[in-house]
Structure formats: C-alpha cells, structure tokens
Design an enzyme around this catalytic site. Structure first.
Site, mmCIF file in Angstrom:
data_model
loop_
_atom_site.group_PDB
_atom_site.id
_atom_site.type_symbol
_atom_site.label_atom_id
_atom_site.label_comp_id
_atom_site.label_asym_id
_atom_site.label_seq_id
_atom_site.Cartn_x
_atom_site.Cartn_y
_atom_site.Cartn_z
ATOM 1 N N HIS A 16 0.849 -1.207 0.000
ATOM 2 C CA HIS A 16 0.000 0.000 0.000
ATOM 3 C C HIS A 16 0.881 1.252 0.000
ATOM 4 O O HIS A 16 0.634 2.198 -0.740
ATOM 5 C CB HIS A 16 -0.871 0.062 1.263
ATOM 6 N N LYS A 40 -17.741 -5.933 8.434
ATOM 7 C CA LYS A 40 -16.488 -6.669 8.638
ATOM 8 C C LYS A 40 -16.025 -6.519 10.079
ATOM 9 O O LYS A 40 -16.292 -5.494 10.715
ATOM 10 C CB LYS A 40 -15.400 -6.125 7.706
ATOM 11 N N ARG A 89 -2.121 -6.174 -8.496
ATOM 12 C CA ARG A 89 -1.003 -7.094 -8.217
ATOM 13 C C ARG A 89 -0.931 -8.204 -9.247
ATOM 14 O O ARG A 89 0.138 -8.630 -9.633
ATOM 15 C CB ARG A 89 -1.188 -7.723 -6.828
ATOM 16 N N SER A 127 -2.979 -7.517 3.162
ATOM 17 C CA SER A 127 -3.181 -7.401 4.611
ATOM 18 C C SER A 127 -3.514 -8.775 5.200
ATOM 19 O O SER A 127 -3.084 -9.104 6.310
ATOM 20 C CB SER A 127 -4.324 -6.437 4.913
HETATM 21 O O1 PNS Z 1 -8.909 -2.645 0.450
HETATM 22 P P1 PNS Z 1 -10.132 -3.210 -0.198
HETATM 23 O O2 PNS Z 1 -10.950 -3.975 0.813
HETATM 24 O O3 PNS Z 1 -9.814 -4.003 -1.435
HETATM 25 O O4 PNS Z 1 -11.027 -1.922 -0.676
HETATM 26 C C1 PNS Z 1 -12.277 -2.110 -1.313
HETATM 27 C C2 PNS Z 1 -13.034 -0.760 -1.411
HETATM 28 C C3 PNS Z 1 -13.116 -0.088 -0.068
HETATM 29 C C4 PNS Z 1 -12.288 0.142 -2.371
HETATM 30 C C5 PNS Z 1 -14.452 -1.060 -1.986
HETATM 31 O O5 PNS Z 1 -15.037 -2.094 -1.247
HETATM 32 C C6 PNS Z 1 -15.365 0.152 -1.948
HETATM 33 O O6 PNS Z 1 -15.179 1.096 -2.690
HETATM 34 N N1 PNS Z 1 -16.374 0.114 -1.050
HETATM 35 C C7 PNS Z 1 -17.297 1.219 -0.820
HETATM 36 C C8 PNS Z 1 -18.672 0.893 -1.379
HETATM 37 C C9 PNS Z 1 -18.761 1.228 -2.854
HETATM 38 O O7 PNS Z 1 -18.473 2.320 -3.287
HETATM 39 N N2 PNS Z 1 -19.189 0.224 -3.667
HETATM 40 C C10 PNS Z 1 -19.309 0.405 -5.101
HETATM 41 C C11 PNS Z 1 -18.091 -0.053 -5.877
HETATM 42 S S1 PNS Z 1 -18.085 -1.795 -6.027
#
Ligand code: PNS
Length: 191
Positions: A16, A40, A89, A127
C-alpha cells in the site's frame, strides 16, 4: 488533480505504502480513505488504521488520511477528487478491480479509476497474508512498516494470552519478536 486511494487497510502494508508514494508523485494530493465497514470485523479499529497510515506517510506532505462510509464515488465527489487510485497485483485483482471501476463509472461519469501496477516485490502481499503470518507466529518485519509490525505482534500476543493463559514457547517467541532484529534472533545469518 486530487486522487482518493480507498481501501480497508487492515493494516497498511509496504505494498500500500509503495502505491501511496508513487501516487503522491503523480497527483497534487492523495487522500488515503479507510472504509468504515460495519459488515467486517477488522483487526484494527478505523482510528487505529488511520493512525498507522498517518505515521507511515508522515514524510509525504501531499498525502492526507481520512475515513468514509457509503459509496466511494460519493466520498470522492465530496472531496472534489477526480481520480480513484487502485493497485493491481495480478490478473486475479484485475477482474475484481475492473468490475469495481465499471460499477463506479455507472455511479459517476466524472470519476476516473487509475490503476498502478504494484511493484514486483510486493505482488504477493496483502493485509490478509500479513495477518495470517503473524497469527502463526511468523515474522512480518519485511511486509509492513515497523510501527505497524509492533501493533500486530502486540495484538496477537494479547489474543494468544487471553485465549491460552498458559505461556508456551510460541507465545514467548511472539512477544520477543518486535524487540529483536533478525540478526539478534539468528546470529548465524551475519555475513
Ligand atoms: O482494500 P479493499 O478492501 O480491497 O477496498 C475495497 C473498497 C473499499 C475500495 C471497496 O469495497 C469500496 O469502494 N467500497 C465502498 C462501497 C462502494 O463504493 N461500492 C461500489 C463499488 S463496487
């Protein structure tokens, strides 16, 4: 141009951090935004994760740390950001990330998703991997910033003590890890 780097960051890894550093050279401002996700059960609270990210990015003047809930595009619009920054990745990431980028595009045509390829050395890193290694007593010093490693060791040492109050050799090793360098632990590695 302002970029949002959204994620769970439970906890922030060197992968990150690599992305944040590289993003900070491309954009006027990068806001690292921790998702407040009630569905979560994270290892660290949102406040702890924000603090970990702040300490890790203190050397980057155009990086800010925040948290949000709801849709990422709404948060981006609220921050007057034009870009969502995400790392790739492997091909497996691509499928999920492309779906997310397309979904976000249907929600806001104003926001662009920009992908940066993760540096080779961190292409395996997540993570979850970090937490799994630490849970089984392995060293994560090469995967996360030092203060984050300390937080994780403390977290698992505490959990182990609570679930098993009898001290085992493994618990002792786990507790001694943060204060010892690899060379102190394994003097035979010295060249
Ligand atoms: O670190 P992560 O868990 O891969 O991040 C995922 C994240 C937070 C970027 C994604 O889950 C997100 O944007 N969640 C907020 C809800 C949202 O906007 N959903 C629509 C897009 S799928």
């Amino acid at each position: 141009m302002i970029a949002i780097y959204p994620g769970s960051f439970d906890p922030i890894t060197l992968g990150h951090l690599d992305l944040i550093q590289r993003g900070s050279r491309l954009f006027e401002k990068v806001i690292v935004a921790v998702l407040r996700n009630p569905n979560k059960t994270p290892l660290f609270s949102v406040q702890q994760r924000q603090q970990q990210i702040r300490l890790s990015t203190a050397h980057l003047p155009n990086v800010e740390v925040d948290s949000f809930d709801g849709l990422t595009v709404n948060y981006a619009q609220m921050q007057q950001a034009q870009v969502l920054l995400r790392g790739l990745r492997a091909v497996s990431d691509f499928e999920v990330e492309l779906q997310m980028a397309h979904t976000n595009k249907t929600l806001s045509t104003q926001i662009e998703t920009v992908f940066l390829a993760t540096s080779n050395e961190y292409s395996f890193l997540s993570s979850s991997v970090v937490k799994e290694i630490a849970r089984f007593g392995g060293s994560i010093d090469h995967l996360v910033p030092p203060h984050v490693a300390l937080d994780i060791y403390q977290c698992y040492a505490h959990q182990q003590t609570v679930s098993n109050p009898i001290k085992t050799e493994a618990t002792q090793n786990l507790r001694s890890l943060p204060t010892q360098t690899p060379m102190e632990t394994f003097p035979e590695w010295e060249v």
